[in-house]
Design a protein around this motif. Structure first.
Motif, PDB file in Angstrom:
ATOM      1  N   UNK A  33     -35.965 -23.882   0.025  1.00  0.00           N
ATOM      2  CA  UNK A  33     -35.552 -22.936   1.043  1.00  0.00           C
ATOM      3  C   UNK A  33     -34.169 -22.380   0.754  1.00  0.00           C
ATOM      4  N   UNK A  34     -33.334 -23.195   0.140  1.00  0.00           N
ATOM      5  CA  UNK A  34     -31.994 -22.736  -0.190  1.00  0.00           C
ATOM      6  C   UNK A  34     -32.030 -21.777  -1.368  1.00  0.00           C
ATOM      7  N   UNK A  35     -32.809 -22.107  -2.389  1.00  0.00           N
ATOM      8  CA  UNK A  35     -32.856 -21.251  -3.570  1.00  0.00           C
ATOM      9  C   UNK A  35     -33.541 -19.928  -3.277  1.00  0.00           C
ATOM     10  N   UNK A 194     -25.006 -21.717  -8.285  1.00  0.00           N
ATOM     11  CA  UNK A 194     -24.338 -22.409  -7.183  1.00  0.00           C
ATOM     12  C   UNK A 194     -23.611 -23.632  -7.751  1.00  0.00           C
ATOM     13  N   UNK A 195     -22.331 -23.779  -7.425  1.00  0.00           N
ATOM     14  CA  UNK A 195     -21.539 -24.893  -7.921  1.00  0.00           C
ATOM     15  C   UNK A 195     -22.023 -26.193  -7.279  1.00  0.00           C
ATOM     16  N   UNK A 196     -22.261 -27.218  -8.109  1.00  0.00           N
ATOM     17  CA  UNK A 196     -22.718 -28.513  -7.604  1.00  0.00           C
ATOM     18  C   UNK A 196     -21.721 -29.630  -7.897  1.00  0.00           C
ATOM     19  N   UNK A 209     -22.750 -30.765  -1.930  1.00  0.00           N
ATOM     20  CA  UNK A 209     -24.115 -30.987  -1.465  1.00  0.00           C
ATOM     21  C   UNK A 209     -24.369 -30.201  -0.182  1.00  0.00           C
ATOM     22  N   UNK A 210     -25.621 -30.256   0.293  1.00  0.00           N
ATOM     23  CA  UNK A 210     -25.993 -29.525   1.497  1.00  0.00           C
ATOM     24  C   UNK A 210     -25.771 -28.032   1.332  1.00  0.00           C
ATOM     25  N   UNK A 211     -26.217 -27.485   0.204  1.00  0.00           N
ATOM     26  CA  UNK A 211     -25.938 -26.087  -0.114  1.00  0.00           C
ATOM     27  C   UNK A 211     -26.677 -25.150   0.847  1.00  0.00           C
ATOM     28  N   UNK A 219     -22.260 -21.921   0.130  1.00  0.00           N
ATOM     29  CA  UNK A 219     -21.245 -22.824   0.658  1.00  0.00           C
ATOM     30  C   UNK A 219     -21.865 -24.207   0.786  1.00  0.00           C
ATOM     31  N   UNK A 220     -21.078 -25.215   0.426  1.00  0.00           N
ATOM     32  CA  UNK A 220     -21.535 -26.601   0.545  1.00  0.00           C
ATOM     33  C   UNK A 220     -21.187 -27.123   1.936  1.00  0.00           C
ATOM     34  N   UNK A 221     -22.169 -27.673   2.624  1.00  0.00           N
ATOM     35  CA  UNK A 221     -21.929 -28.265   3.942  1.00  0.00           C
ATOM     36  C   UNK A 221     -21.412 -29.690   3.842  1.00  0.00           C
ATOM     37  N   UNK A 222     -21.520 -30.296   2.663  1.00  0.00           N
ATOM     38  CA  UNK A 222     -21.015 -31.641   2.433  1.00  0.00           C
ATOM     39  C   UNK A 222     -20.270 -31.664   1.107  1.00  0.00           C
TER      40      UNK A 222
END
Length: 333
Positions: A33-35, A194-196, A209-211, A219-222
């Motif tokens: 869903x994010x991708x 997306x930066x991980x 995480x939590x992208x 934006x990362x939520x975590x």
């Protein structure tokens, strides 16, 4: 009042080369869903093109962003990895030069009002220290700007972090303030830019995480930050919204606000201004045990160029004292 320049020193200890840091917080898989929320489904083959693309689509600090408001809970840790302080971070953003930032915790309370060249604060008057400053950095601007990335050369590789395979890019000619190469690399999803993960010196890790996709940007939520397998900071976004209209009154500082006087200076900016002091020595016991990694120290530099109020932020215990003993003797122009 004496104006002080606040800085972070990084002491790097290496035996031969750095491997991937082993951390408890590994990047989690990115959900479908994010991708699906982005049209950037294929990564550029050229590592430089990937870095430039990633700089444009990660974070919330891009000039093309619409106004936004973000709130997050955070936990900081001391140099030994023990919980230090927890609080709430909040930012109201109109554009890159107009925003309001709030830190509210037991140990630090401050509100910053930035409007063009005007920078005022209420609450605690001192400079925001690490790791609190990292909250805004990694949420809003997780990557350097395009202008900073453009002149560099890059190499690329793939790395496994637990079950997650990432595409990693490394600037090939970054140098530390010491005489050895400072390894730094950024890792991305295999399918989208997306930066991980960010790694510095083989031991300092930032895990995203939590992208989610917000305003067309990732934006990362975590976010978890650690050094030498010791936690330094954890951040969890609790709310984000994009108001159709943001009241200008939000950015108006009260009459009690005062100017920000200290200046944050990065190590690379100070490298050419050191005029004295002892070099950092690699402790013989640590070298025999093959202990390597990054020691981060924070301090004030007086107007006379002396290092004052020096403190260890993070790093392997076996390397901290040697770094501290050397840096406290340093003198600057």
């Amino acid at each position: 009042m004496t104006h002080r320049a606040l800085s972070i020193f990084v002491a790097l200890f290496a035996i031969v080369e750095f491997g991937a840091a082993q951390t408890a917080n590994q990047p989690a898989s990115t959900s479908a869903s994010q991708t699906a929320a982005t049209t950037t489904t294929t990564l550029p083959k050229d590592p430089k093109d990937l870095m430039l693309l990633a700089a444009r689509v990660n974070g919330l600090g891009s000039p093309d962003m619409k106004p936004w408001h973000l709130k997050a809970n955070y936990q900081t840790f001391d140099a030994d990895g023990n919980p230090k302080d927890q609080g709430v971070f909040e930012e109201w953003w109109a554009n890159p030069t107009k925003y309001k930032i709030s830190y509210a915790s037991k140990g630090f309370n401050q509100v910053e009002y930035r409007d063009g060249d005007k920078d005022l604060v209420t609450g605690d008057a001192e400079m925001v220290l690490l790791p609190e400053e990292m909250i805004q950095d990694y949420l809003v601007n997780p990557l350097p700007g395009v202008k900073d990335l453009e002149p560099l050369r890059y190499s690329s590789t793939s790395k496994m972090f637990g079950p997650v395979k990432l595409k990693c890019v490394e600037p090939t000619h970054l140098k530390s303030t010491l005489t050895i190469q400072l390894a730094k690399y950024y890792c991305f999803s295999q399918k989208i830019a997306v930066i991980r993960m960010e790694n510095l010196g083989g031991s300092f890790d930032v895990i995203f995480n939590g992208i989610a996709v917000a305003g067309g940007h990732f934006i990362a939520n975590q976010i978890s930050v650690g050094n030498a397998n010791v936690p330094l900071l954890s951040v969890t976004v609790t709310n984000m919204d994009f108001p159709t209209k943001m009241d200008d009154a939000i950015f108006v500082a009260p009459a009690s606000a005062i100017p920000v006087s200290p200046i944050r200076i990065k190590p690379q900016e100070l490298a050419g201004r050191r005029i004295g002091g002892k070099d950092v020595l690699y402790p013989s016991d640590a070298k025999l045990k093959r202990i390597q990694g990054l020691v981060m120290l924070e301090c004030d530099i007086s107007k006379a160029g002396d290092v004052v109020d020096l403190r260890v932020v993070s790093g392997p215990k076996e390397l901290q004292q040697s770094s501290y003993d050397a840096v406290k003797t340093w003198k600057y122009k």
